[in-house]
Design an enzyme around this catalytic site. Sequence first.
Site, PDB file in Angstrom:
ATOM      1  N   ASP A  28      35.778  23.959  35.176  1.00 55.50           N
ATOM      2  CA  ASP A  28      34.514  23.254  35.050  1.00 55.50           C
ATOM      3  C   ASP A  28      34.410  22.708  33.631  1.00 55.50           C
ATOM      4  OD1 ASP A  28      33.849  25.367  33.410  1.00 55.50           O
ATOM      5  OD2 ASP A  28      32.440  26.270  34.801  1.00 55.50           O
ATOM      6  N   ASP A  59      33.165  27.351  45.272  1.00 59.48           N
ATOM      7  CA  ASP A  59      33.463  28.464  44.361  1.00 59.48           C
ATOM      8  C   ASP A  59      32.195  29.263  44.138  1.00 59.48           C
ATOM      9  OD1 ASP A  59      32.441  28.246  41.205  1.00 59.48           O
ATOM     10  OD2 ASP A  59      32.287  26.367  42.323  1.00 59.48           O
ATOM     11  N   CYS A  84      39.444  44.597  58.921  1.00 57.16           N
ATOM     12  CA  CYS A  84      40.149  43.893  57.841  1.00 57.16           C
ATOM     13  C   CYS A  84      41.513  44.530  57.618  1.00 57.16           C
ATOM     14  CB  CYS A  84      39.326  43.970  56.561  1.00 57.16           C
ATOM     15  SG  CYS A  84      40.112  43.195  55.122  1.00 57.16           S
ATOM     16  N   CYS A 131      43.377  43.997  54.731  1.00 59.06           N
ATOM     17  CA  CYS A 131      43.775  43.987  53.322  1.00 59.06           C
ATOM     18  C   CYS A 131      44.246  45.381  52.905  1.00 59.06           C
ATOM     19  CB  CYS A 131      42.620  43.520  52.434  1.00 59.06           C
ATOM     20  SG  CYS A 131      41.313  44.737  52.129  1.00 59.06           S
ATOM     21  N   CYS A 172      41.503  48.138  52.755  1.00 62.36           N
ATOM     22  CA  CYS A 172      41.047  48.690  54.031  1.00 62.36           C
ATOM     23  C   CYS A 172      42.136  49.493  54.735  1.00 62.36           C
ATOM     24  CB  CYS A 172      40.536  47.554  54.923  1.00 62.36           C
ATOM     25  SG  CYS A 172      39.010  46.801  54.286  1.00 62.36           S
ATOM     26  N   HIS A 205      38.901  43.308  48.086  1.00 62.86           N
ATOM     27  CA  HIS A 205      38.512  43.199  49.492  1.00 62.86           C
ATOM     28  C   HIS A 205      37.593  42.009  49.727  1.00 62.86           C
ATOM     29  CE1 HIS A 205      36.829  43.936  53.428  1.00 62.86           C
ATOM     30  NE2 HIS A 205      35.637  43.811  52.862  1.00 62.86           N
TER      31      HIS A 205
END
Length: 373
Positions: free
Chosen positions: A94, A268, A306, A308, A311, A337
């Site tokens: 930015d 974002d 999930c 990931c 998890c 996560h």
Amino acid sequence: MSEFRYELIKECKDTGARVGKIHTPHGVINTPIFMPVGTQATVKSLSSEDLVEMDANIILGNTYHLYLRPGQEIMKKAGGLHQFMNWNRPILTDSGGFQVFSLNELRKITEDGVEFISHLDGSKHFMTPEKAIDMQNTIGGDIIMCFDECAPAGADYEYTKKSMEMTSRWAKRCSDAHKRPEDQALFGIVQGGMFEDLRAQSVKDLTEIGFPGYSIGGLSVGESKAVMYHILDVTTPLLPKDKPRYLMGVGSLDALFEGTVRGIDMFDCVLQSRIARNGTALTSHGKVVVRNATYKEDFSPVDPECDCFVCRNYTRAYIRHLIKTNEILGARLLTYHNLYFTLRTMEKIRQAIMDDHLLAYKEAFFEKYGIAE
């Protein structure tokens, strides 16, 4: 822009949603995309390797913070942000405008630029459109932003009009000052507050200058989501179809769907990492405040649906213990996560667009997540 282009893959039959690819010097960005925010050359608590593992296509760097620390000279000596933080995928920076203008009483706006006082040590600085671009040229992001004024949500018509017109003039100065157009895509930022005619004029001004992509700024600054979605309804269709569209600072799960439906390609937000540090997880069935006592003896995964690594390997009870004892690992696990969950959701959104059932997926997700339409 030999190294940057937008490729439209598929448009949704029933909405403005679309799937595309943004080609950059550091790789391809699949859109619509959520971009993790790496404010100070890091996504808080995560390594670059973590972000590659979860397949983040692109991350953000913050020009204001990097300008103050470590500073432009260090950025030059490091060879830019990619090398500095060991990240070889795309980066968006930015302009620092939002951070500067959020200082309120610590800054003074003129046509030339903005004088502001550092929140770190009280030192005085003067940021101009040219200086913001020069700093971003040094940082080396694949996508960089024009310096703009983000008018507050409650600003009246006259203030917002003058602010938008100055932002348009600054956009031309940014375009003229840009030294690396061959490998850095400079995006214009549409402003105009909550006023439809000012948004339309801002789009006209920016498209006449001509940019490789366009951002929509000045939203999620205090207005209701209904107002935000209305402004998107009237603004997004005015933007060129052959250029990416970026909604700045928006990343709640409902807004990701609603923005995508309205033709937004890039999002974002710091929400995913911020709520993680406060002990909250995003799950398939809505937010779970893991720090709450009800999870003290809950030995199930954060989100049983999930896959990931968090998890697969850790329980709510363990992560609650980490959060309650202020152990850094707790924030790290929940941040990982939350970002993983959001990136996988965007992946499913892209597939739903390809399969022509985005609205059905949105409805099913909202019902399961507990979002009222």
